[in-house]
Design a protein around this motif. Structure first.
Motif, mmCIF file in Angstrom:
data_model
loop_
_atom_site.group_PDB
_atom_site.id
_atom_site.type_symbol
_atom_site.label_atom_id
_atom_site.label_comp_id
_atom_site.label_asym_id
_atom_site.label_seq_id
_atom_site.Cartn_x
_atom_site.Cartn_y
_atom_site.Cartn_z
ATOM 1 N N TYR A 3 -3.952 -2.520 9.801
ATOM 2 C CA TYR A 3 -4.560 -2.369 8.485
ATOM 3 C C TYR A 3 -4.029 -3.521 7.636
ATOM 4 O O TYR A 3 -2.833 -3.583 7.342
ATOM 5 C CB TYR A 3 -4.189 -1.025 7.871
ATOM 6 C CG TYR A 3 -4.666 0.154 8.705
ATOM 7 C CD1 TYR A 3 -5.898 0.748 8.453
ATOM 8 C CD2 TYR A 3 -3.902 0.640 9.757
ATOM 9 C CE1 TYR A 3 -6.348 1.814 9.227
ATOM 10 C CE2 TYR A 3 -4.336 1.694 10.530
ATOM 11 C CZ TYR A 3 -5.567 2.282 10.263
ATOM 12 O OH TYR A 3 -6.016 3.334 11.039
ATOM 13 N N PRO B 281 0.233 1.415 3.790
ATOM 14 C CA PRO B 281 0.615 2.517 4.673
ATOM 15 C C PRO B 281 1.785 2.128 5.570
ATOM 16 O O PRO B 281 1.897 0.980 6.010
ATOM 17 C CB PRO B 281 -0.656 2.755 5.500
ATOM 18 C CG PRO B 281 -1.351 1.435 5.515
ATOM 19 C CD PRO B 281 -1.058 0.814 4.175
ATOM 20 N N PRO C 69 -6.489 4.286 5.073
ATOM 21 C CA PRO C 69 -5.871 3.349 4.140
ATOM 22 C C PRO C 69 -6.903 2.403 3.545
ATOM 23 O O PRO C 69 -7.802 1.916 4.242
ATOM 24 C CB PRO C 69 -4.871 2.592 5.021
ATOM 25 C CG PRO C 69 -4.549 3.538 6.126
ATOM 26 C CD PRO C 69 -5.829 4.278 6.390
ATOM 27 N N ARG D 170 2.583 6.176 1.928
ATOM 28 C CA ARG D 170 2.276 4.955 1.172
ATOM 29 C C ARG D 170 3.565 4.362 0.605
ATOM 30 O O ARG D 170 4.298 5.046 -0.118
ATOM 31 C CB ARG D 170 1.297 5.264 0.040
ATOM 32 C CG ARG D 170 -0.090 5.693 0.524
ATOM 33 C CD ARG D 170 -0.998 6.028 -0.650
ATOM 34 N NE ARG D 170 -2.346 6.364 -0.202
ATOM 35 C CZ ARG D 170 -2.737 7.572 0.149
ATOM 36 N NH1 ARG D 170 -1.866 8.589 0.106
ATOM 37 N NH2 ARG D 170 -3.977 7.796 0.540
#
Length: 244
Positions: free
Chosen positions: A193, A207, A77, A217
């Protein structure tokens, strides 16, 4: 469409938008983003200040590689920060308790949009962090969307407060990007992330993990735009005055 300053409107106005945004995310996920065996539903969780969340479930449950998802190993990502928690495997396994529906419609992930109510008091904020940490410890993947700046209860942002519960701390929220999008892969060990954003930015896709190392996504910008079209003119005029 750039992110608006939602601190300028009433909590009820944001709650109305929040619900509409969740529905738009559900629609997008269920019409081409998720693999066929997965589906998303909005659900109400009793006892929470902000009860409405989006859950991802898998009907024909299969472990391993979800067809149609993206592998982190092949396409990591694109976010500003990534961190992996250092936790004791045995401790984490002792805390794991996963409840499965008898029909096999197993919940695999949660998506939550943070609201003012989540930060309105010490107990409300503690419930939010405890709930999120509990989900990750039980192996559920998570995507948190926070379009409100840090406050006295989360000086490092909601992600910072959560990561302190399960990791070794996180980078400080950049002063010029005080809003936070954070995706969590609940595999062992958990990985986050994180993409900091600001009022006036266009929302990036984020993500949402279906299995450790595999994600889809979420089209945050497109769904935000679709939900924003229904905001009353009275409040759109206030929000649009806040844009850079």
């Amino acid at each position: 469409m750039p992110i608006h300053d939602w601190t300028r409107v009433t909590a009820g106005t944001f709650h109305d938008f929040h619900n509409a945004w969740l529905v738009e995310m559900r629609n997008a996920l269920n019409t081409g983003v998720l693999p066929d065996e997965y589906y998303a539903q909005t659900e109400q969780v009793a006892g929470e200040v902000n009860p409405d969340v989006l859950t991802l479930q898998v009907g024909d449950a299969r472990d391993g590689e979800p067809a149609g998802a993206t592998a982190v190993a092949e396409a990591p990502p694109k976010v500003r920060f990534t961190a992996t928690a250092e936790v004791d495997a045995l401790t984490r396994r002792k805390r794991a308790l996963v409840i499965r529906h008898s029909s096999g419609d197993r919940v695999v992930a949660f998506l939550e949009i943070i609201s003012p109510g989540n930060k309105s008091g010490r107990h409300a904020f503690r419930r939010l962090i405890d709930k999120a940490a509990g989900l990750l410890n039980q192996g559920y993947h998570l995507l948190l969307v926070d379009v409100f700046p840090p406050g006295p209860r989360d000086p490092r942002g909601v992600h910072g407060a959560l990561w302190e519960e399960i990791g070794e701390g996180s980078p400080a929220t950049p002063p010029d990007k005080p809003l936070t999008l954070a995706a969590y892969d609940a595999g062992f060990p958990p990985t986050c992330y994180v993409e900091p954003v600001a009022v006036g930015d266009v929302l990036p896709d984020m993500p949402l993990f279906l299995a450790p190392g595999w994600y889809v996504r979420v089209p945050l910008e497109a769904t935000y735009q679709a939900a924003y079209r229904g905001v009353p003119l009275r409040w759109r005029s206030v929000l649009e005055e806040s844009l850079p």
